[in-house]
Design a protein around this motif. Structure first.
Motif, PDB file in Angstrom:
ATOM      1  N   ALA A  46       0.824  -1.215   0.000  1.00 33.57           N
ATOM      2  CA  ALA A  46       0.000   0.000   0.000  1.00 33.57           C
ATOM      3  C   ALA A  46       0.856   1.263   0.000  1.00 33.57           C
ATOM      4  CB  ALA A  46      -0.929  -0.007   1.206  1.00 33.57           C
ATOM      5  N   ARG A  47       2.067   1.161   0.479  1.00 35.10           N
ATOM      6  CA  ARG A  47       2.962   2.325   0.551  1.00 35.10           C
ATOM      7  C   ARG A  47       4.034   2.311  -0.531  1.00 35.10           C
ATOM      8  NH1 ARG A  47       0.375   1.249   4.657  1.00 35.10           N
ATOM      9  NH2 ARG A  47      -0.152   2.735   6.310  1.00 35.10           N
ATOM     10  N   GLY A  48       3.979   1.306  -1.380  1.00 30.27           N
ATOM     11  CA  GLY A  48       4.947   1.235  -2.467  1.00 30.27           C
ATOM     12  C   GLY A  48       6.332   0.824  -2.025  1.00 30.27           C
ATOM     13  N   TRP A  49       6.421   0.114  -0.887  1.00 28.36           N
ATOM     14  CA  TRP A  49       7.717  -0.330  -0.394  1.00 28.36           C
ATOM     15  C   TRP A  49       8.065  -1.682  -0.991  1.00 28.36           C
ATOM     16  CZ3 TRP A  49       7.093   0.551   5.625  1.00 28.36           C
ATOM     17  CH2 TRP A  49       6.865   1.917   5.858  1.00 28.36           C
ATOM     18  N   SER A  50       9.333  -1.892  -1.253  1.00 22.93           N
ATOM     19  CA  SER A  50       9.794  -3.210  -1.700  1.00 22.93           C
ATOM     20  C   SER A  50      10.197  -4.039  -0.485  1.00 22.93           C
ATOM     21  CB  SER A  50      10.975  -3.073  -2.660  1.00 22.93           C
ATOM     22  OG  SER A  50      12.056  -2.397  -2.029  1.00 22.93           O
TER      23      SER A  50
END
Length: 426
Positions: free
Chosen positions: A38-42
């Motif tokens: 949801a936060r675009g973290w890998s």
């Protein structure tokens, strides 16, 4: 630190009891993945400590958390809740400090915290304080309920002492302890043999050879799948105060190496042990004599020279009991080399431990410089000289500790807490 859109994270999940479906490992990891997505973290990796108590094991003592700290390049650690990481404030702060040193912060899915900011870190500490208070309140309620059950003469549950079973309480609610018709004759004979001075190992062999019924729910096995008795199990049943009709404070604790203290029993207002004559197979005096007999033969030095078995000095005064903070002693169990704590009596077989440590030494430290060459070269040059190899091992080990495990399990590398000395760069 990377910007928010570039942030990279790792996931961490812990569970004490695997049947807690509401916070299962799978659910924790799934929630972490969704949070990161949801936060675009890998997500660089996922690390798990399953069946590990946060109260009994500090984060740095857990394999999953230690593996996580060995990874580089992440900005955040995503957990489900604060109590998944630690239940003590000091443990929580130490874990946070380890992350800060790596330029990373802690993020919880269910708790509104983000420790990548000072405000989030302060709020997280408050949550950890409340979590510790809640854990202590739960322990107090459990202890009070258990004490009341024991005072009423009822069985509180847990591991069943050998030779006894639980039955419905005829005088009220709950269950009580009664003699097990199938196993009590075997227990009585084992006790008689011990009082006569027969070694515990010999009693274990006799029980195995005669195919005595195993303890209820026992998982003790050997490699070919058949069941066998061992010294630790026999020593435990011979030290249980229930033999004299007394009730231990914590009967049936299912952790290896945890000897029942004969003095830790339920007592009356005058301080005298409460005796249940229907359970006793020994008098108090006979039980005390049995304990003295066992203590006299407990250490290898107390045995006759022709009874002692030489073992490798490789780990002599190297391994420490994690619970008692004393060095484990060398010895044998059923003619196999073991390490044993002289206080809590936990044991670990060396048949698997020694090769495991050697593999890690050569793999993880083999290229380290030592005496003008490398650890690997010095190790091979030492050949069969166990004393020389011990010195090589000690030159690399900062601490080597073993914690208790579950009775009857095969070699469990998670019990081994190994920390190397800082690497030396040539």
């Amino acid at each position: 630190m990377n910007t928010l859109t570039e942030r990279r994270c790792v996931l961490y999940a812990r569970l004490s009891v695997t049947k807690e479906e509401s916070v299962s490992i799978a659910r924790q990891l799934d929630a972490g993945r969704k949070y990161a997505a949801a936060r675009g973290w890998s997500v660089l990796g996922e690390f798990v400590d399953d069946g590990v108590s946060a109260t009994a094991n500090r984060p740095e003592e857990r394999k999953g958390w230690s593996d996580l700290l060995a990874v580089s390049g992440f900005d955040a650690v995503v957990i489900w809740k604060v109590d998944r990481l630690a239940r003590r404030v000091l443990d929580f702060l130490h874990a946070d400090e380890a992350l800060q040193e790596r330029g990373a912060g802690l993020v919880a899915v269910e708790d509104p915290i983000d420790m990548t900011s000072p405000q989030g870190r302060a709020f997280a500490v408050m949550l950890a304080v409340f979590g510790e208070m809640e854990a202590e309140a739960i322990r107090s309620r459990v202890r009070a309920a258990r004490a009341q059950i024991l005072k009423a003469g009822r069985w509180p549950g847990g591991g069943m002492p050998y030779g006894f079973v639980s039955a419905q309480n005829p005088d009220g609610p709950g269950r009580i302890l009664v003699k097990d018709p199938e196993r009590i004759p075997w227990l009585t004979e084992a006790v008689a043999r011990a009082i006569r001075g027969e070694p515990v190992n010999a009693i274990a062999r006799w029980l195995t050879d005669e195919k005595a019924p195993m303890p209820i729910r026992s998982s003790i096995r050997v490699a070919d799948g058949t069941r066998t008795w061992n010294r630790q199990t026999v020593d435990g049943l011979l030290r249980n105060p229930v033999l004299a009709g007394m009730t231990p404070y914590n009967p049936g604790r299912g952790r290896s190496g945890t000897r029942v203290d004969p003095l830790a029993v339920i007592r009356d207002e005058r301080g005298e042990p409460v005796i249940n004559e229907s359970l006793a197979i020994l008098t108090q005096e006979e039980f005390a004599h049995l304990q003295r007999t066992l203590d006299q033969r407990d250490v290898p030095q107390a045995r006759k020279k022709d009874e002692r078995v030489a073992t490798s000095p490789l780990l002599s005064r190297v391994v420490v009991c994690h619970d008692c903070d004393v060095h484990l002693c060398r010895g044998t169990n059923q003619k196999k080399p073991v390490l044993c704590c002289p206080q809590c009596r936990q044991t670990m077989g060396r048949t698997a431990l020694d090769p495991y440590l050697v593999r890690r030494l050569l793999t993880e430290r083999g290229s380290q410089p030592l005496l003008g060459s490398t650890v690997r070269a010095q190790w091979h040059a030492a050949g069969s000289d166990e004393h020389a190899r011990r010195e090589i091992l000690l030159s690399q080990v900062e601490s080597l500790r073993v914690r208790r495990g579950v009775v009857g399990r095969y070699f469990d590398k998670d019990r081994v807490l190994l920390r190397w000395k800082p690497k030396v760069h040539a």
